[in-house]
Design a protein around this motif. Structure first.
Motif, PDB file in Angstrom:
ATOM      1  N   TYR A   1       0.835  -1.202   0.000  1.00 37.82           N
ATOM      2  CA  TYR A   1       0.000   0.000   0.000  1.00 37.82           C
ATOM      3  C   TYR A   1       0.869   1.250   0.000  1.00 37.82           C
ATOM      4  CZ  TYR A   1      -3.861  -3.055   1.400  1.00 37.82           C
ATOM      5  OH  TYR A   1      -4.804  -4.042   1.457  1.00 37.82           O
TER       6      TYR A   1
ATOM      7  N   GLU B   1       0.389   5.764  -0.244  1.00 37.54           N
ATOM      8  CA  GLU B   1      -0.640   6.764   0.080  1.00 37.54           C
ATOM      9  C   GLU B   1      -1.083   7.599  -1.116  1.00 37.54           C
ATOM     10  OE1 GLU B   1       0.068   7.743   4.768  1.00 37.54           O
ATOM     11  OE2 GLU B   1       1.212   8.901   3.321  1.00 37.54           O
ATOM     12  N   ARG B   2      -0.155   7.780  -2.090  1.00 28.43           N
ATOM     13  CA  ARG B   2      -0.489   8.662  -3.219  1.00 28.43           C
ATOM     14  C   ARG B   2      -0.212   7.980  -4.554  1.00 28.43           C
ATOM     15  NH1 ARG B   2       2.173  11.882   0.366  1.00 28.43           N
ATOM     16  NH2 ARG B   2       4.120  11.943  -0.821  1.00 28.43           N
ATOM     17  N   GLU B   3      -0.964   8.400  -5.558  1.00 26.39           N
ATOM     18  CA  GLU B   3      -0.810   7.843  -6.911  1.00 26.39           C
ATOM     19  C   GLU B   3       0.612   8.044  -7.433  1.00 26.39           C
ATOM     20  OE1 GLU B   3      -1.814   5.484  -9.684  1.00 26.39           O
ATOM     21  OE2 GLU B   3      -3.521   6.146  -8.464  1.00 26.39           O
ATOM     22  N   SER B   4       1.239   9.166  -7.047  1.00 30.96           N
ATOM     23  CA  SER B   4       2.599   9.466  -7.520  1.00 30.96           C
ATOM     24  C   SER B   4       3.630   8.498  -6.942  1.00 30.96           C
ATOM     25  CB  SER B   4       2.976  10.902  -7.136  1.00 30.96           C
ATOM     26  OG  SER B   4       2.939  11.056  -5.721  1.00 30.96           O
ATOM     27  N   GLN B   5       3.269   7.784  -5.857  1.00 30.84           N
ATOM     28  CA  GLN B   5       4.220   6.850  -5.234  1.00 30.84           C
ATOM     29  C   GLN B   5       4.176   5.463  -5.894  1.00 30.84           C
ATOM     30  OE1 GLN B   5       2.665   7.208  -1.286  1.00 30.84           O
ATOM     31  NE2 GLN B   5       4.099   8.824  -0.696  1.00 30.84           N
ATOM     32  N   ARG B   6       3.082   5.187  -6.586  1.00 31.95           N
ATOM     33  CA  ARG B   6       2.927   3.860  -7.201  1.00 31.95           C
ATOM     34  C   ARG B   6       4.030   3.574  -8.224  1.00 31.95           C
ATOM     35  NH1 ARG B   6      -0.391   1.215 -11.004  1.00 31.95           N
ATOM     36  NH2 ARG B   6      -1.076  -0.817 -10.238  1.00 31.95           N
TER      37      ARG B   6
ATOM     38  N   LYS C   1      -1.107  -1.075  -4.427  1.00 34.81           N
ATOM     39  CA  LYS C   1      -2.390  -0.369  -4.382  1.00 34.81           C
ATOM     40  C   LYS C   1      -2.205   1.008  -3.751  1.00 34.81           C
ATOM     41  CE  LYS C   1      -5.843  -4.058  -4.213  1.00 34.81           C
ATOM     42  NZ  LYS C   1      -6.897  -4.699  -3.381  1.00 34.81           N
ATOM     43  N   VAL C   2      -2.954   1.982  -4.277  1.00 31.23           N
ATOM     44  CA  VAL C   2      -2.961   3.323  -3.695  1.00 31.23           C
ATOM     45  C   VAL C   2      -4.138   3.411  -2.727  1.00 31.23           C
ATOM     46  CG1 VAL C   2      -3.122   5.798  -4.149  1.00 31.23           C
ATOM     47  CG2 VAL C   2      -1.963   4.300  -5.791  1.00 31.23           C
ATOM     48  N   ASP C   3      -3.837   3.718  -1.468  1.00 31.37           N
ATOM     49  CA  ASP C   3      -4.891   3.877  -0.469  1.00 31.37           C
ATOM     50  C   ASP C   3      -4.460   4.983   0.495  1.00 31.37           C
ATOM     51  OD1 ASP C   3      -6.809   3.802   1.446  1.00 31.37           O
ATOM     52  OD2 ASP C   3      -6.561   1.688   1.990  1.00 31.37           O
TER      53      ASP C   3
END
Length: 317
Positions: A252, A254-259, A296-298
Motif C-alpha cells: 500500500y 498513500e499517493r498515486e505518484s508513489q505507485r 495499491k494506492v490507499d
C-alpha cells in the motif's frame, strides 16, 4: 516416558526500548543468531513488538523488540509508541538502548537534525522512566571507533538521571560486548520451564513475518524516494499439495505518484523487491515459494483496522 524437567531452567521476557534507529532490531538479530527483526537504514521500521528467542545456558530469553519511542504525530505513531511502552511494562527486565555516537553528536555542532531528534526522544524516554520509577539497564550502542573516556563521560551523565542500574557498552553490528549483555539478561530471567521449544527463534505469525520481509525490501530499494508511506499486507498464504507456499501480498502507498516509484521502469523495481523477498522466504520457510505482489494506492491505509490487527497494534490509542 515422561520428559525430565531441568530444575535450573529460567525463562522470561526482556524488552528493548529506545529511540528510533538506536539499533534495537540489529541487537535482537545478534542475540538470537538469526533474522527476526527487519533492519533497514530507515528509522521507525519496527511497527510491532517482535519476540525473538535467545538461549544462554539454562536460560531462555524472550526478546521483545519494541517500536522506537518517539513523539507521536499520527494514529500509527501513537499505536507504535503505546505498543513499545506496553512491551516494556510486561517484561522481567528492560534494556534502554542508545546510539552513543548520535547522542554525543547531538550535543555538538556536528550533530544533524536526526541526531537532535534522537536525543530528544531519549530525553522523553528517561522522563517517562523517572515518572514511573522504573529501573532499567543502559546499553550504549554503536561504540565502534569511539574513545573510552568519551563513552565513560556520557555514561556518567546518563547515570545521574537515576533510572539506570548498570551500563553495557556494545556494538550490535560487530557483536562487541553483546555476550556479556546476553549473560546479564539471562540472570534476570525468573526460574521456570522454557516458554518455547529449544529450536524456535521467534514468535511471529508467518504471515506477518512474510509481510515484514517484503516491507524491508521496499525500503531497501526506494528509501530515498518513499518516506513512511508504505505498508505490506499478506492477503493470502496457501500451503500447496506439492509442499510449496503460495503467498499473495499487497503493497500500500498513500499517493498515486508513489505507485510508479514502487513499480519502477517496466516493473523492474517491483520485480527486484519480489525476487529478494522470495529468496529470503524460501530460506526462512525451507520450501519453494510462489510470491505475488500487487501495489495499491490507499490514502487511508494508516486508518485500516485490519492492518493494525495484523501487527497486533491497538487501533484506538
Amino acid at each position: 516416558m515422561t520428559e525430565t524437567l531441568n530444575p535450573n531452567q529460567r525463562a522470561g521476557f526482556a524488552a528493548i526500548i529506545g529511540a528510533p534507529n538506536a539499533g534495537k532490531s540489529t541487537l535482537v538479530n545478534r542475540l538470537t543468531g538469526t533474522k527476526v527483526s527487519i533492519v533497514t537504514q530507515k528509522v521507525q521500521t519496527t511497527r510491532f513488538p517482535v519476540r525473538g528467542i535467545a538461549i544462554e545456558g539454562d536460560a531462555q530469553i524472550v526478546l521483545v523488540d519494541t517500536p522506537g519511542i518517539f513523539t507521536p504525530r499520527r494514529r500509527l505513531d501513537r499505536a507504535m509508541v503505546a505498543s513499545a511502552w506496553g512491551g516494556a511494562q510486561d517484561a522481567d527486565v528492560v534494556l534502554h538502548l542508545i546510539d552513543a555516537q548520535s547522542h554525543i553528536d547531538a550535543e555538538g555542532r556536528e550533530g544533524t537534525a536526526a541526531d537532535r531528534r534522537s536525543a530528544e526522544d531519549t530525553e522523553t524516554i528517561i522522563a517517562n522512566l523517572q515518572a514511573t520509577g522504573t529501573k532499567v539497564i543502559l546499553g550504549l550502542n554503536k561504540i565502534d571507533g569511539m574513545r573510552r573516556d568519551t563513552l565513560l563521560a556520557l555514561s556518567q551523565r546518563l547515570f545521574e538521571t537515576g533510572v539506570y542500574e548498570e551500563v553495557y557498552m556494545i556494538s550490535a553490528l560487530s557483536g562487541d560486548g553483546v555476550d556479556d549483555l546476553k549473560k546479564r539478561l539471562a540472570r534476570s530471567m525468573p526460574a521456570g520451564p522454557w516458554l518455547y521449544p529449544e529450536d524456535q527463534s521467534a514468535d511471529v505469525p508467518v504471515r506477518v513475518l512474510a509481510a515484514e520481509i517484503t516491507r524491508e525490501k521496499v525500503y531497501l530499494r526506494v528509501h530515498e524516494e518513499l518516506p513512511y508511506s508504505a505498508a505490506v499486507e499478506t492477503t493470502s498464504f496457501e500451503e500447496k499439495a506439492d509442499g510449496s507456499a503460495r503467498i499473495e501480498q499487497t503493497i500500500y502507498v498513500e499517493r498515486e505518484s508513489q505507485r510508479p516509484i514502487v513499480l519502477g521502469k517496466g516493473g523492474q523495481t517491483l520485480k527486484w523487491i519480489g525476487q529478494k523477498s522470495r529468496e529470503e522466504l524460501i530460506e526462512l520457510l525451507d520450501r519453494p515459494v510462489h510470491l505475488f505482489l500487487t501495489v495499491k494506492v490507499d490514502p487511508k491505509w494508516q486508518d485500516s483496522r485490519a492492518l493494525y490487527a495484523q501487527f497486533g497494534l491497538e487501533f484506538d490509542v
